[in-house]
Write a protein that holds these residues in place. Structure first.
Motif, PDB file in Angstrom:
ATOM      1  N   GLY A 236      50.290  27.377  36.375  1.00  0.00           N
ATOM      2  CA  GLY A 236      51.000  26.404  35.567  1.00  0.00           C
ATOM      3  C   GLY A 236      51.289  25.130  36.353  1.00  0.00           C
ATOM      4  N   TYR A 237      51.679  25.289  37.602  1.00  0.00           N
ATOM      5  CA  TYR A 237      51.914  24.124  38.452  1.00  0.00           C
ATOM      6  C   TYR A 237      50.609  23.374  38.705  1.00  0.00           C
ATOM      7  CZ  TYR A 237      56.791  25.151  39.552  1.00  0.00           C
ATOM      8  OH  TYR A 237      58.155  25.334  39.470  1.00  0.00           O
ATOM      9  N   MET A 238      49.513  24.112  38.852  1.00  0.00           N
ATOM     10  CA  MET A 238      48.225  23.457  39.071  1.00  0.00           C
ATOM     11  C   MET A 238      47.819  22.609  37.864  1.00  0.00           C
ATOM     12  SD  MET A 238      46.036  26.433  41.000  1.00  0.00           S
ATOM     13  CE  MET A 238      46.308  26.779  42.755  1.00  0.00           C
ATOM     14  N   LYS A 239      48.070  23.131  36.681  1.00  0.00           N
ATOM     15  CA  LYS A 239      47.720  22.397  35.464  1.00  0.00           C
ATOM     16  C   LYS A 239      48.615  21.166  35.280  1.00  0.00           C
ATOM     17  CE  LYS A 239      45.970  26.540  33.147  1.00  0.00           C
ATOM     18  NZ  LYS A 239      46.193  27.521  32.060  1.00  0.00           N
ATOM     19  N   ALA A 240      49.818  21.213  35.859  1.00  0.00           N
ATOM     20  CA  ALA A 240      50.739  20.090  35.723  1.00  0.00           C
ATOM     21  C   ALA A 240      50.524  19.023  36.792  1.00  0.00           C
ATOM     22  CB  ALA A 240      52.185  20.597  35.794  1.00  0.00           C
ATOM     23  N   ALA A 241      49.833  19.374  37.876  1.00  0.00           N
ATOM     24  CA  ALA A 241      49.636  18.443  38.987  1.00  0.00           C
ATOM     25  C   ALA A 241      48.402  17.575  38.757  1.00  0.00           C
ATOM     26  CB  ALA A 241      49.498  19.213  40.292  1.00  0.00           C
ATOM     27  N   ASP A 242      48.315  16.494  39.517  1.00  0.00           N
ATOM     28  CA  ASP A 242      47.147  15.610  39.450  1.00  0.00           C
ATOM     29  C   ASP A 242      46.016  16.098  40.345  1.00  0.00           C
ATOM     30  OD1 ASP A 242      48.161  13.413  37.702  1.00  0.00           O
ATOM     31  OD2 ASP A 242      49.669  13.267  39.273  1.00  0.00           O
ATOM     32  N   TYR A 255      42.096  31.739  47.724  1.00  0.00           N
ATOM     33  CA  TYR A 255      42.506  31.963  46.339  1.00  0.00           C
ATOM     34  C   TYR A 255      42.968  30.661  45.705  1.00  0.00           C
ATOM     35  CZ  TYR A 255      42.481  37.075  45.726  1.00  0.00           C
ATOM     36  OH  TYR A 255      42.094  38.376  45.545  1.00  0.00           O
ATOM     37  N   VAL A 256      43.574  29.788  46.493  1.00  0.00           N
ATOM     38  CA  VAL A 256      44.094  28.529  45.950  1.00  0.00           C
ATOM     39  C   VAL A 256      42.953  27.674  45.408  1.00  0.00           C
ATOM     40  CG1 VAL A 256      45.331  26.411  46.492  1.00  0.00           C
ATOM     41  CG2 VAL A 256      46.109  28.583  47.454  1.00  0.00           C
ATOM     42  N   VAL A 257      41.855  27.584  46.144  1.00  0.00           N
ATOM     43  CA  VAL A 257      40.693  26.835  45.663  1.00  0.00           C
ATOM     44  C   VAL A 257      40.172  27.447  44.369  1.00  0.00           C
ATOM     45  CG1 VAL A 257      38.285  26.236  46.141  1.00  0.00           C
ATOM     46  CG2 VAL A 257      40.016  25.950  47.921  1.00  0.00           C
ATOM     47  N   ALA A 258      40.037  28.767  44.348  1.00  0.00           N
ATOM     48  CA  ALA A 258      39.520  29.437  43.154  1.00  0.00           C
ATOM     49  C   ALA A 258      40.436  29.199  41.956  1.00  0.00           C
ATOM     50  CB  ALA A 258      39.376  30.935  43.417  1.00  0.00           C
ATOM     51  N   CYS A 263      41.581  26.363  36.830  1.00  0.00           N
ATOM     52  CA  CYS A 263      42.504  25.540  36.044  1.00  0.00           C
ATOM     53  C   CYS A 263      41.933  24.149  35.762  1.00  0.00           C
ATOM     54  CB  CYS A 263      43.830  25.397  36.782  1.00  0.00           C
ATOM     55  SG  CYS A 263      44.809  26.903  36.887  1.00  0.00           S
ATOM     56  N   ARG A 264      40.729  23.892  36.254  1.00  0.00           N
ATOM     57  CA  ARG A 264      40.082  22.584  36.117  1.00  0.00           C
ATOM     58  C   ARG A 264      40.947  21.470  36.704  1.00  0.00           C
ATOM     59  NH1 ARG A 264      35.479  22.679  33.364  1.00  0.00           N
ATOM     60  NH2 ARG A 264      35.504  20.392  33.148  1.00  0.00           N
ATOM     61  N   CYS A 265      41.596  21.795  37.824  1.00  0.00           N
ATOM     62  CA  CYS A 265      42.391  20.812  38.541  1.00  0.00           C
ATOM     63  C   CYS A 265      41.580  20.318  39.733  1.00  0.00           C
ATOM     64  CB  CYS A 265      43.702  21.439  39.026  1.00  0.00           C
ATOM     65  SG  CYS A 265      44.794  20.294  39.899  1.00  0.00           S
ATOM     66  N   PHE A 316      30.975  26.674  38.326  1.00  0.00           N
ATOM     67  CA  PHE A 316      30.699  27.793  39.231  1.00  0.00           C
ATOM     68  C   PHE A 316      31.854  28.789  39.206  1.00  0.00           C
ATOM     69  CE2 PHE A 316      30.762  30.037  43.251  1.00  0.00           C
ATOM     70  CZ  PHE A 316      29.432  30.333  43.491  1.00  0.00           C
ATOM     71  N   ALA A 317      33.072  28.275  39.238  1.00  0.00           N
ATOM     72  CA  ALA A 317      34.250  29.143  39.248  1.00  0.00           C
ATOM     73  C   ALA A 317      34.329  29.994  37.986  1.00  0.00           C
ATOM     74  CB  ALA A 317      35.523  28.305  39.400  1.00  0.00           C
ATOM     75  N   LEU A 318      34.027  29.400  36.841  1.00  0.00           N
ATOM     76  CA  LEU A 318      34.068  30.146  35.582  1.00  0.00           C
ATOM     77  C   LEU A 318      33.079  31.291  35.561  1.00  0.00           C
ATOM     78  CD1 LEU A 318      34.468  27.286  32.944  1.00  0.00           C
ATOM     79  CD2 LEU A 318      36.129  29.076  33.483  1.00  0.00           C
ATOM     80  N   ASP A 319      32.012  31.170  36.357  1.00  0.00           N
ATOM     81  CA  ASP A 319      30.990  32.218  36.400  1.00  0.00           C
ATOM     82  C   ASP A 319      31.250  33.243  37.492  1.00  0.00           C
ATOM     83  OD1 ASP A 319      28.498  33.392  35.562  1.00  0.00           O
ATOM     84  OD2 ASP A 319      27.615  32.594  37.400  1.00  0.00           O
ATOM     85  N   GLU A 320      31.756  32.798  38.656  1.00  0.00           N
ATOM     86  CA  GLU A 320      31.809  33.663  39.828  1.00  0.00           C
ATOM     87  C   GLU A 320      33.205  34.099  40.258  1.00  0.00           C
ATOM     88  OE1 GLU A 320      29.420  35.091  41.563  1.00  0.00           O
ATOM     89  OE2 GLU A 320      27.793  34.237  40.359  1.00  0.00           O
ATOM     90  N   PHE A 321      34.244  33.345  39.941  1.00  0.00           N
ATOM     91  CA  PHE A 321      35.579  33.646  40.443  1.00  0.00           C
ATOM     92  C   PHE A 321      36.444  34.368  39.416  1.00  0.00           C
ATOM     93  CE2 PHE A 321      35.333  29.691  43.402  1.00  0.00           C
ATOM     94  CZ  PHE A 321      34.472  30.387  44.245  1.00  0.00           C
ATOM     95  N   VAL A 322      35.829  35.014  38.462  1.00  0.00           N
ATOM     96  CA  VAL A 322      36.572  35.730  37.433  1.00  0.00           C
ATOM     97  C   VAL A 322      36.506  37.237  37.703  1.00  0.00           C
ATOM     98  CG1 VAL A 322      36.386  33.967  35.657  1.00  0.00           C
ATOM     99  CG2 VAL A 322      34.561  35.660  35.909  1.00  0.00           C
ATOM    100  N   PHE A 323      37.539  37.924  37.293  1.00  0.00           N
ATOM    101  CA  PHE A 323      37.670  39.355  37.588  1.00  0.00           C
ATOM    102  C   PHE A 323      36.500  40.167  37.047  1.00  0.00           C
ATOM    103  CE2 PHE A 323      39.195  43.543  36.117  1.00  0.00           C
ATOM    104  CZ  PHE A 323      39.484  44.107  37.349  1.00  0.00           C
ATOM    105  N   GLU A 324      36.054  39.863  35.858  1.00  0.00           N
ATOM    106  CA  GLU A 324      34.980  40.648  35.241  1.00  0.00           C
ATOM    107  C   GLU A 324      33.707  40.610  36.074  1.00  0.00           C
ATOM    108  OE1 GLU A 324      38.060  39.657  32.405  1.00  0.00           O
ATOM    109  OE2 GLU A 324      36.821  38.380  33.709  1.00  0.00           O
ATOM    110  N   LYS A 325      33.378  39.455  36.656  1.00  0.00           N
ATOM    111  CA  LYS A 325      32.179  39.352  37.491  1.00  0.00           C
ATOM    112  C   LYS A 325      32.341  40.149  38.787  1.00  0.00           C
ATOM    113  CE  LYS A 325      28.781  37.522  37.097  1.00  0.00           C
ATOM    114  NZ  LYS A 325      28.204  36.238  37.456  1.00  0.00           N
TER     115      LYS A 325
END
Length: 342
Positions: A236-242, A255-258, A263-265, A316-325
């Motif tokens: 939530g903080y990531m989505k609120a930050a610039d 983990y922070v980068v992922a 969050c598309r931040c 890349f994150a949407l494909d590789e950094f998700v739990f299901e993958k």
């Protein structure tokens, strides 16, 4: 993946922390049980209360001397009696202990170890049947043919909380997240921030809090830099930050980068995994205040241009950094190892 038999899997975790390694092991075990496998979590007294309720947990004194014959005997006995198909050691200490009893395990049991952080000695991972690195850099450190890179996967469905109310002072707001320890490089970031025309919010807690508070006061950064402490809703903080800044001196998998990418931040980082594997090279900083401040001053001049530089990393994150993958790749690896024994 086609339907396969139920596996009996032992997850061995010899740590006492509450970081990425443990988080990964809990999530993986929970996911494997949900897929119909029988998982036993062999771990320390400290971690026992945190093991998912649907996972069988066995307490062992694994937090002591890794060479203690009595402890190794108890570990071997549990692994022998459990009639496991797979024994998965999470982290360097667990890998060393499993490698020492591997020779006495029943025929057909496959051993695997995951390296979560940079270590000087990775010999134990070469003695197991297979190894996993949570970044390409760690896989390269292991330096063996039978090694697979499996990135940590995050459960994004847990990120649906409302955005927190974040105080702004008519300036851009940058976010840094992590435990307040030397490895995260927050001291470097503060030194750099004297030249950055933006506010900085640091989320996290740890033993270096007082040192960082003193540094903020000494540099005259009060009102410009805030130590927020630990929060529940980091995305939530990531989505609120610039933008998100990672100033780590070392990482195994950030983990922070992922999280920021999911969050598309926009994110900028020092030269650590996995930032240096997915971000544009212009978004990788040196681990010195001058490099950090110069890079940030350039990026904050045009936040949208910074965001566009991150587009390929977002995908890349949407494909590789998700739990299901992560779960899918690990389960497939287990079956491939067992198929290879026939």
């Amino acid at each position: 993946m086609r339907a396969r038999k139920q596996l009996r899997i032992a997850q061995v975790v010899a740590s006492t922390g509450n970081g990425g390694l443990e988080r990964h092991a809990y999530d993986l075990s929970d996911g494997l049980v949900a897929k119909g496998h029988d998982v036993t979590f062999l771990t320390t007294a400290t971690l026992m209360p945190r093991v998912p309720s649907n996972v069988r947990a066995v307490e062992l004194p694994l937090d002591g001397n890794r060479n203690n014959p009595a402890v190794l005997y108890r570990l071997w006995r549990e692994l022998r009696d459990g009639k496991f198909d797979i024994v998965h050691a999470q982290g360097s200490k667990a890998a060393q202990m499993v490698s020492r009893v591997k020779w006495a395990l029943p025929a057909g049991v496959k051993t695997i170890g995951t390296l979560h952080n940079q270590k000087r000695n990775v010999q134990a991972f070469r003695k197991l049947d297979h190894a996993i690195g949570v970044s390409k850099a760690l896989s390269k450190d292991i330096n063996r043919d039978s090694c697979t890179t499996v990135y940590h996967g995050l459960k994004t469905e847990l990120w649906q909380d409302e955005l927190p109310t974040v105080k702004r002072n008519n300036r851009l707001l940058m976010l840094a997240v992590g435990r307040l320890v030397e490895a995260k490089g927050f001291d470097l970031l503060l030194s750099a921030w004297t030249n950055v025309d933006a506010d900085l919010l640091i989320v996290g807690d740890g033993p270096d809090k007082e040192l960082l508070e003193n540094q903020i006061e000494k540099l005259g950064l009060e009102g410009k830099v805030t130590l927020q402490g630990r929060v529940k809703n980091v995305p939530g903080y990531m989505k609120a930050a610039d933008g998100v800044v990672v100033s780590s001196r070392r990482e195994g998998f950030s983990y922070v980068v992922a999280e920021a990418l999911l969050c598309r931040c926009p994110v900028v980082s020092t030269d650590v995994p996995v930032a240096n594997e997915v971000l544009d090279k212009s978004l990788i900083m040196g681990t010195d205040p001058r490099s950090i401040s110069d890079t940030l001053c350039r990026l904050i001049e045009d936040i949208e241009a910074w965001r566009r530089q991150c587009e390929s990393a977002f995908e890349f994150a949407l494909d590789e950094f998700v739990f299901e993958k992560m779960l899918e790749k690990t389960e497939r690896l287990y079956f491939d190892l067992l198929d290879a024994r026939h």
